[in-house]
Design an enzyme around this catalytic site. Structure first.
Site, PDB file in Angstrom:
ATOM      1  N   ASP A 135      20.536  30.874 118.288  1.00  0.00           N
ATOM      2  CA  ASP A 135      19.711  29.761 118.743  1.00  0.00           C
ATOM      3  C   ASP A 135      18.261  30.215 118.904  1.00  0.00           C
ATOM      4  O   ASP A 135      17.870  30.772 119.926  1.00  0.00           O
ATOM      5  CB  ASP A 135      20.247  29.225 120.067  1.00  0.00           C
ATOM      6  CG  ASP A 135      19.502  27.985 120.544  1.00  0.00           C
ATOM      7  OD1 ASP A 135      18.519  27.593 119.876  1.00  0.00           O
ATOM      8  OD2 ASP A 135      19.894  27.410 121.572  1.00  0.00           O
ATOM      9  N   GLY A 182      26.333  18.306 120.820  1.00  0.00           N
ATOM     10  CA  GLY A 182      26.289  17.126 121.668  1.00  0.00           C
ATOM     11  C   GLY A 182      27.306  16.078 121.290  1.00  0.00           C
ATOM     12  O   GLY A 182      27.091  14.878 121.496  1.00  0.00           O
ATOM     13  N   GLU A 213      20.240  26.845 114.142  1.00  0.00           N
ATOM     14  CA  GLU A 213      19.787  25.483 114.457  1.00  0.00           C
ATOM     15  C   GLU A 213      18.355  25.282 113.986  1.00  0.00           C
ATOM     16  O   GLU A 213      17.514  26.168 114.128  1.00  0.00           O
ATOM     17  CB  GLU A 213      19.869  25.240 115.969  1.00  0.00           C
ATOM     18  CG  GLU A 213      19.447  23.840 116.396  1.00  0.00           C
ATOM     19  CD  GLU A 213      19.610  23.637 117.901  1.00  0.00           C
ATOM     20  OE1 GLU A 213      18.672  23.097 118.521  1.00  0.00           O
ATOM     21  OE2 GLU A 213      20.656  24.020 118.450  1.00  0.00           O
ATOM     22  N   ASP A 256      28.361  30.637 121.177  1.00  0.00           N
ATOM     23  CA  ASP A 256      27.469  29.506 120.927  1.00  0.00           C
ATOM     24  C   ASP A 256      26.131  29.672 121.642  1.00  0.00           C
ATOM     25  O   ASP A 256      26.071  30.202 122.759  1.00  0.00           O
ATOM     26  CB  ASP A 256      28.150  28.221 121.395  1.00  0.00           C
ATOM     27  CG  ASP A 256      27.589  26.983 120.738  1.00  0.00           C
ATOM     28  OD1 ASP A 256      27.236  27.060 119.547  1.00  0.00           O
ATOM     29  OD2 ASP A 256      27.523  25.933 121.397  1.00  0.00           O
ATOM     30  N   HIS A 257      25.075  29.216 120.993  1.00  0.00           N
ATOM     31  CA  HIS A 257      23.729  29.196 121.568  1.00  0.00           C
ATOM     32  C   HIS A 257      23.290  30.563 122.106  1.00  0.00           C
ATOM     33  O   HIS A 257      22.852  30.683 123.254  1.00  0.00           O
ATOM     34  CB  HIS A 257      23.626  28.137 122.671  1.00  0.00           C
ATOM     35  CG  HIS A 257      23.513  26.746 122.148  1.00  0.00           C
ATOM     36  ND1 HIS A 257      22.377  26.271 121.518  1.00  0.00           N
ATOM     37  CD2 HIS A 257      24.411  25.726 122.135  1.00  0.00           C
ATOM     38  CE1 HIS A 257      22.568  25.015 121.147  1.00  0.00           C
ATOM     39  NE2 HIS A 257      23.793  24.664 121.503  1.00  0.00           N
ATOM     40  N   ASN A 310      30.796  19.678 117.922  1.00  0.00           N
ATOM     41  CA  ASN A 310      30.908  20.397 119.192  1.00  0.00           C
ATOM     42  C   ASN A 310      31.117  19.422 120.348  1.00  0.00           C
ATOM     43  O   ASN A 310      30.394  18.429 120.466  1.00  0.00           O
ATOM     44  CB  ASN A 310      29.636  21.205 119.458  1.00  0.00           C
ATOM     45  CG  ASN A 310      29.465  22.361 118.499  1.00  0.00           C
ATOM     46  OD1 ASN A 310      30.235  22.526 117.548  1.00  0.00           O
ATOM     47  ND2 ASN A 310      28.465  23.179 118.744  1.00  0.00           N
ATOM     48  N   VAL A 311      32.065  19.751 121.218  1.00  0.00           N
ATOM     49  CA  VAL A 311      32.366  18.920 122.393  1.00  0.00           C
ATOM     50  C   VAL A 311      32.460  19.842 123.609  1.00  0.00           C
ATOM     51  O   VAL A 311      33.250  20.788 123.604  1.00  0.00           O
ATOM     52  CB  VAL A 311      33.690  18.151 122.216  1.00  0.00           C
ATOM     53  CG1 VAL A 311      34.017  17.353 123.478  1.00  0.00           C
ATOM     54  CG2 VAL A 311      33.619  17.230 121.003  1.00  0.00           C
TER      55      VAL A 311
END
Length: 286
Positions: free
Chosen positions: A110, A211, A140, A84-85, A232-233
């Site tokens: 990202d 978020g 994103e 992620d990211h 996403n958590v």
């Protein structure tokens, strides 16, 4: 073996009119707690490893990703592994070279912090290379707050621009800025559900909500109904983990064995994951 692909879980969510849950992994206890929570609900989930988490582990992807893979293989729940990211080109190179060995099935590129044209160019170049080795690719558009600054209305994702972005980059999913923010410790985010609906109508790939920790269950239900397909958590797990560890240490200040308090943290993560899985299933079933 129940290791699956992120794309497969999201595709199943699209078919069912629901959303795939993705939980951030920082430590082995996170991965184990997430697996336990998902198993408890007989659900499925994505184990996410962020660039920040990799940086915490000395910049080495392999140890944490390998641990996640072993946890997923041993689990009775269908679990996927996602990066992620990712902004660092060197990390992406590592991911491309060893994704198959580490059972990493997807990556989120990202480049949303860049001007639009640069975001398109970098995302397209990275996505082409990721697709070449079989990775499912998320990107994103519109900068989601909480990482590098406060969320501002001016960075909400525009539907027409989002459609053009997806066409130009060839990504498989799109994270959009619709009101949530990273690192929220309270569940009071206000999602622009009408914007979600317009984005879902304009964009031919699944939408992703970053978020998710700060979004109340009722708002999640409306966002999913409007077309959000991956949630996403992360922060919610860290809050629960930290509170449990603090409580365990306060209850016995003489404790020195980390297993005594890390076990409490891991169990707290499992509780949060199970709660989120059950809540999403209930909301989608309505």
């Amino acid at each position: 073996m129940t290791l699956v692909g992120s794309g497969d879980l999201v595709t199943a969510a699209v078919t069912a009119g629901g959303a795939a849950l993705a939980f951030n992994v920082v430590t082995l206890e996170h991965a184990e707690g997430i697996a336990a929570g998902v198993e408890r609900t007989r659900g499925a989930a994505i184990l996410q490893i962020s660039e920040n988490a990799i940086r915490y582990h000395g910049g080495r992807l392999e140890p944490l990703a390998a641990a996640c893979a072993r946890v997923a293989v041993a689990s009775s729940a269908p679990l996927a592994i996602h990066l992620d990211h990712v902004r660092d080109a060197a990390l992406l190179e590592t991911a491309l070279s060893c994704a198959a060995d580490l059972h990493v099935g997807s990556v989120m590129i990202d480049a949303a912090h860049l001007p639009y044209d640069d975001n398109v160019a970098q995302t397209r170049a990275f996505a082409e290379r990721a697709h070449a080795v079989g990775l499912w690719v998320e990107a994103e558009l519109g900068e989601i707050g909480g990482k590098d600054g406060a969320h501002a209305p001016g960075v909400r994702t525009d539907p027409a621009e989002a459609a053009a972005f997806v066409a130009a980059t060839g990504v498989d999913a799109l994270a959009v800025a619709v009101g949530s923010a990273h690192a929220m410790t309270r569940r009071d985010a206000e999602i622009d559900v009408d914007l979600v609906r317009r984005l879902a109508a304009a964009v031919p790939v699944p939408l992703v909500l970053h978020g998710g920790s700060g979004v109340p269950d009722a708002v999640v239900r409306h966002a999913v109904a409007a077309g959000m397909r991956k949630l996403n958590v992360g922060t919610a797990l860290n809050v629960a983990f930290t509170e449990a560890v603090r409580h365990a240490l306060a209850a016995d200040p003489s404790v020195t064995d980390p297993r005594r308090y890390l076990d409490a943290g891991r169990a707290a993560i499992a509780d949060v994951v199970a709660e989120r899985c059950r809540a999403l299933a209930a909301e989608v079933a309505r």
